[in-house]
Design an enzyme around this catalytic site. Structure first.
Site, PDB file in Angstrom:
ATOM      1  N   LYS A   1     -13.692 -21.072  22.055  1.00 13.47           N
ATOM      2  CA  LYS A   1     -13.046 -20.250  23.151  1.00 13.47           C
ATOM      3  C   LYS A   1     -13.734 -19.241  23.615  1.00 13.47           C
ATOM      4  O   LYS A   1     -14.374 -18.429  22.749  1.00 13.47           O
ATOM      5  CB  LYS A   1     -11.616 -19.661  22.415  1.00 13.47           C
TER       6      LYS A   1
ATOM      7  N   SER B   1      -2.857 -19.973  25.403  1.00 23.06           N
ATOM      8  CA  SER B   1      -4.187 -19.567  26.163  1.00 23.06           C
ATOM      9  C   SER B   1      -5.370 -20.261  25.842  1.00 23.06           C
ATOM     10  O   SER B   1      -6.059 -20.138  26.565  1.00 23.06           O
ATOM     11  CB  SER B   1      -4.343 -17.927  25.892  1.00 23.06           C
TER      12      SER B   1
ATOM     13  N   SER C   1      -0.856 -19.639  21.113  1.00 19.10           N
ATOM     14  CA  SER C   1      -2.027 -19.879  21.828  1.00 19.10           C
ATOM     15  C   SER C   1      -2.950 -20.834  21.340  1.00 19.10           C
ATOM     16  O   SER C   1      -3.771 -21.498  21.926  1.00 19.10           O
ATOM     17  CB  SER C   1      -2.950 -18.967  22.318  1.00 19.10           C
TER      18      SER C   1
END
Lengths: 486, 484, 95
Positions: free
Chosen positions: A76, A151, A175
């Protein structure tokens, strides 16, 4: 090669079926071909990936291969990666090439993994749909009209689409677990403090935690082995031994006590999702587990408490983005205040500004006790709910999200978006671990079963998830998008 | 109307740790800009603080030194505001649960009396960087080397009643932190900085007046002058029917006045909240006891001991205990010569005079404590007389000899106490001074005492200062009177 | 607790976020609804409940006082928008 698990790929590398370089080139080729439709990567690190693959192959040739040597994955774009742009999905950091590595990145590199690049995400990890990225939304490989969740939406979509076998995410209010559920993969949020936060761009420091996203619980265990542990650079990381998380994967589930929180099956839950989850629970009963209804009476207050605590911490954490030492700086500032106000107005997106404003307001004089202190008191009650429940049962189960993935652009109102996280947010407030496991489909979109345990119960969660994956094949389903483009 | 001044001080002391409070960067002074600002100090995205044990230990030592309560738990908070020298946009400090609770500092006043000043609390925090305002094309340059240096902020109660008391308090704090070795106390380099809260009220009134805060006053002298100016300003204002505005002021040492900081800013709202990157600091009793057991003797204790055990006056005890270096030097001299009063006289007299003339600190004295102690011993055992002793001191000061004995030997300063030798010199002087002898003889008896001085001088001169003056006096008197 | 336009402007100033009037108006609306949701907290009886700042009841570990970092100015300033002679430059600060 694109639909294999980490364990299968490791076996193939070990057997010499292909090299890490071949595997890496193959996946880089897929990213090149397919990611235009997904937008799951912000940065693809072609050269570094091939160099790391070569190093892994050389290590293997010397007989120095570990369980993860040569295995590709993605990070990420919230993990600081030396020499690589680390944007946190924000225009603010569009020009930020990190001068150092996050602890997780160091550990994964030391384990011999090969990072293919940095995945798309909601800006500063604030969002539940990946629509808040400066780099544009991510499409869900199961249905390009749907969001991948957020997210960590880029990480989830990339794994689901067979661009990488695994990816690292972070989870502040769901997330990892919610995008894993939306994309039909397995995602683990460890206990707060289990994995170092050093080098992870902070959203809300007392809630953030990194974890693996992969095809199976077994792969999550392999990755957790590599990233868990005490870090002298993170005061909140826990000095506690790291077990081999793969050791107990096959332990039988007979006698397992499963609690179903009644608040997790109430109003707002899509009935088809509820049925899918109940069906999964019946699988566990067939494996010898018993099911008990439990109550988490403060569930309703988790979202209100979270939207005080997380924005308050964020408002302070994001003050360092001031256009002075790194990040976006506005053109020709008239004076200091103009430098600050314009750099930050231009660098941050709408949701980030919204949360900074909430956090600033609730911390300000005259409001602190009514908001922040109250939220922290409620936080204690929420944690107590879980601790009480774990006196009665071994794990809790429920849906990871009230609905399957919704359509891009469907949720315009911030509050209705926030309410999406009803089943995941309390877990971060309590600091306990949670895992989302593929459990079926509703309307062609995946549904995730969430399993929760008490602090440091990762071994148990992985075992419970793994046994489910031995008994079902939901985690083996692949989206047509991935296969058509094989 | 009679006015009473009320003063409270916030003293920021840089702690003498090797590394910063939350990072492993060096705290050394004077490095090239930003070469000692590491990722954590710069507040790079993703970095986290880890607390320095030495900073905690030093804060606790200070607390123990002022007999303060040391709470079991202290907590770091974030003080949020934007400023270019504050990299993270917040300062990590302790707002609600400081590491040191209420304590007491004893100050000594010029009249020899002492007064107890309450310390409200002391807390740990990180220092900011520095803004350099010289011209960079009309811009300000920011150096973050100092960012993250540990500070102990010591907040007094509003117990001080005059500029002199405030200066004495600041000196007492300086003395405690340097005794403990937890700070170099160097005010010129900013190791100790001070904010002063000043208000006035009609004598007898209980309620405090509105206060002004004077920021960053950086010397003992400036503290006194800033307060004197500010008190006068406030009294004038009130007597003219005006009102004191609660505000922050700056002291301008060149003009000797305070002036309002021009701030259009609306009131600050620092939005303190517990720092989520740091956990509560828990000090167990064994740790605190260990630090307590290793505390050095502190200035107040030393002052007391100098009076009660060594028999020094309150004034001498106070001067000689003012700094650890001074006290250590004095005690070393005393140990060598074996007499505290003589040692005190020499350290405060000859030595301090010479140091002051040359602007030297006691640690830089060319005469070591051992050398001075031996010199004093030679005076005490009558090897040399007082006059010769001054010569020996000067010789040692200028490096003309390794020890008092060597100088005495080389210069032949050993006191002559041999009666026959002195008598010989007296006889010669009497023989050489017939006129003076005649005057002496003719003078009335009560005036002769004064007239003997001439003969003493001549004898001393003849002995090149080495004759024992008491003996010379007695023998001269005997011989002259015999002539009458 | 109702949220006024001035509250948003004040928060925006404290947070150094430039907002024009249209944006501010939109945030008054958004933040108002978020705070309305948050206000549900007032219904919880928290008498005698200690605030919880960290999910684990851990305490701060202390680091030995050692210098472990060296000069990396050049590397750190590569991502800086404006530096000269090793200093970060900002518009003139008036004191």
């Amino acid at each position: 090669m694109h639909d294999k698990t980490l364990r299968e790929l490791a076996d193939a590398l070990g057997a010499g079926e292909f090299s890490s370089r071949e595997l890496t080139q193959y996946l880089l080729g897929r990213i090149d071909r397919l990611d235009g439709d997904l937008n799951s990567f912000i940065t693809v690190t072609f050269e570094q990936a091939l160099a790391a693959a070569d190093a892994a192959d050389a290590a293997r040739a010397r007989g120095e291969a570990g369980p993860l040597t040569g295995l590709p994955l993605a990070l990420k774009d919230i993990f600081c990666t030396q020499g690589v742009k680390t944007s946190a999905g924000s225009r603010m950091l569009d020009n930020f090439v990190s001068p150092y590595d996050a602890t997780v990145v160091e550990k994964l590199a030391a384990a011999g993994t090969v990072s293919l690049g940095k995945t798309n995400m909601d800006e500063f990890a604030m969002g539940s749909s990946n629509e808040n990225s400066h780099y544009g939304p991510v499409n869900n490989p199961w249905d390009l009209a749907a969001v991948p969740g957020g997210s960590s939406g880029g990480s989830a979509a990339a794994v689901a689409a067979g661009l990488v076998p695994a990816a690292m995410g972070t989870d502040t209010g769901g997330s990892i677990r919610q995008p894993a559920a939306f994309c039909g993969i397995t995602g683990l949020k460890p206990t707060y403090g289990r994995v170092s936060r050093y080098g992870i761009i902070a959203y809300a420091s007392s809630l953030d935690q990194a974890g693996p996203m992969a095809r199976t619980a077994e792969d999550c265990a392999l990755l957790l082995n590599a990233i868990a542990g005490h870090d002298l650079r993170d005061s909140t990381s826990v000095a506690r031994g790291v077990p081999d998380y793969t050791a107990e994967l096959d332990a039988p589930l007979s006698g397992l006590k499963i609690g179903l929180p009644k608040e997790y099956f109430g109003e707002g839950l899509d009935p088809a999702v509820a049925d899918t989850v109940r069906e999964a629970v019946r699988v566990y009963e067939s494996l010898g587990a018993s099911v008990h209804e439990v109550s988490l009476p403060h569930t309703h207050y988790a979202i209100p408490a979270y939207y005080v605590i997380a924005p308050a911490e964020a408002s302070s954490n994001l003050s360092r983005y001031d256009g002075v030492r790194f990040g976006h700086r506005c053109d020709a500032p008239a004076d200091l205040i103009d430098l600050y106000k314009r750099s930050r107005a231009e660098g941050f997106g709408e949701e980030v500004k919204r949360r900074i404003l909430i956090g600033t307001h609730t911390l300000s004089e005259g409001f602190f006790d009514a908001y922040y202190k109250k939220a922290q008191q409620v936080r204690r009650l929420i944690r107590q709910d879980f601790l009480d429940a774990f006196e009665e049962v071994d794990v809790l189960m429920g849906p990871a999200s009230p609905t399957p993935a919704f359509d891009l652009g469907a949720k315009k109102d911030p509050v209705s978006m926030y309410l999406q996280d009803i089943y995941t947010i309390a877990i971060n407030l309590a600091g306990i671990p949670g895992i989302s496991v593929p459990a079926g489909f509703v309307g062609g979109r995946p549904v995730g079963l969430q399993v929760l345990g008490t602090h440091f119960a990762e071994e148990r969660l992985l075992n419970v998830a793994h046994r489910f994956q031995q008994a079902t094949d939901w985690h083996l389903r692949r989206p047509a998008f991935a296969e058509e483009n094989a | 109307m009679q006015w009473e001044t009320v003063i409270g001080l916030e003293v920021h002391v840089q702690l003498a740790t090797r590394s910063k409070i939350f990072s492993g960067a060096s705290t050394a002074f004077g490095a090239e800009p930003n070469t000692q600002a590491c990722a954590v100090d710069l507040g790079l995205p993703g970095v986290l603080p880890v607390l320095n044990e030495a900073a905690v230990a030093m804060a606790v030592q200070f607390g123990l030194a002022i007999h303060a309560e040391i709470p079991e738990v202290s907590v770091f908070d974030r003080k949020n505001y934007f400023y270019p020298d504050l990299p993270k946009g917040y300062q990590t400090s302790q707002m609600y649960h400081p590491i040191v609770g209420p304590g007491v500092v004893e100050i000594s006043l010029d009249d020899g009396s002492t007064k107890r000043i309450g310390v409200h609390h002391a807390h740990l925090e990180e220092d900011a960087g520095k803004s350099l305002h010289e011209d960079f094309h009309g811009m300000t340059g920011v150096d973050l080397n100092r960012a993250g240096t540990p500070l102990l902020e010591i907040v007094s109660d509003p117990d001080l009643r005059s500029a002199k008391e405030a200066a004495a308090y600041l000196k007492a704090i300086h003395s405690i932190v340097t005794y403990l070795g937890i700070s170099d106390g160097n005010m010129a380099e900013g190791s100790m900085r001070c904010d002063v809260n000043v208000s006035v009220r009609p004598k007898g009134q209980e309620a405090f007046g509105t206060r002004a805060e004077i920021k960053n006053v950086n010397s003992f002298r400036f503290v006194e002058r800033a307060i004197e100016f500010e008190v006068e300003r406030q009294i004038e204002l009130l007597e003219d029917g005006g009102e004191v505005v609660q505000e922050t002021r700056l002291f301008d040492p060149e003009r000797g006045e305070t002036r309002s900081m021009r701030t259009k800013e609306q009131a600050n709202d620092y939005r303190y909240f517990p720092c989520p990157d740091l956990l509560p600091v828990v000090l167990d009793q064994a740790y605190v006891d260990h630090l307590r057991g290793n505390l050095p003797e502190l200035p107040a204790e030393k002052r007391e001991r100098f009076q009660s055990e060594l028999g020094l006056s309150a004034y001498d005890a106070s001067v000689l205990s003012a700094t650890r270096e001074m006290a250590d030097y004095f005690e070393a001299v005393k140990d060598v010569c074996g007499d505290a009063k003589q040692a005190a006289n020499w350290v405060q007299g000859e030595l301090s005079g010479a140091l002051n003339r040359e602007g030297l600190a006691i640690n830089d004295s060319p005469v070591s404590a051992r050398q001075l102690g031996e010199l004093v011993a030679r005076v005490m055992d009558d090897t040399i007389n007082g006059k010769a002793a001054k010569q020996v001191f000067q010789a040692l000061w200028h490096g003309e000899g390794e020890s008092a004995d060597a100088v005495i030997e080389a210069k032949g300063l050993k006191q002559v106490t041999d009666t026959a030798a002195i008598e010989a010199m007296i006889d010669q002087v009497i023989a050489d001074s017939p006129a003076q002898v005649a005057q002496y003889r003719d003078a009335p008896v009560e005036k002769r005492g004064k007239m003997i001085g001439y003969f003493v001088g001549q004898v001393m001169k003849a002995s090149r200062g080495t004759a024992n003056p008491q003996q010379v006096n007695a023998l001269l008197k005997e011989k002259l009177d015999a002539l009458c | 607790m109702a949220l006024e336009h001035a509250d948003v402007q004040r928060a925006a100033h404290l947070a150094r976020l430039g907002l024009d009037d249209n944006e501010a108006a939109r945030y008054v609306d958004d933040l108002g609804r978020i705070l309305e949701m948050v206000d549900q907290l007032q219904r919880v009886d928290t008498d005698g409940v200690a605030p919880l700042a960290h999910p684990l009841d851990a305490t701060q570990r202390l680091r030995a006082d050692e210098v472990t970092e060296s000069d990396e100015r050049e590397r750190f300033q590569r991502c800086a928008p404006l530096v000269e002679k090793g200093l970060y430059l900002v518009p003139r600060v008036v004191e």
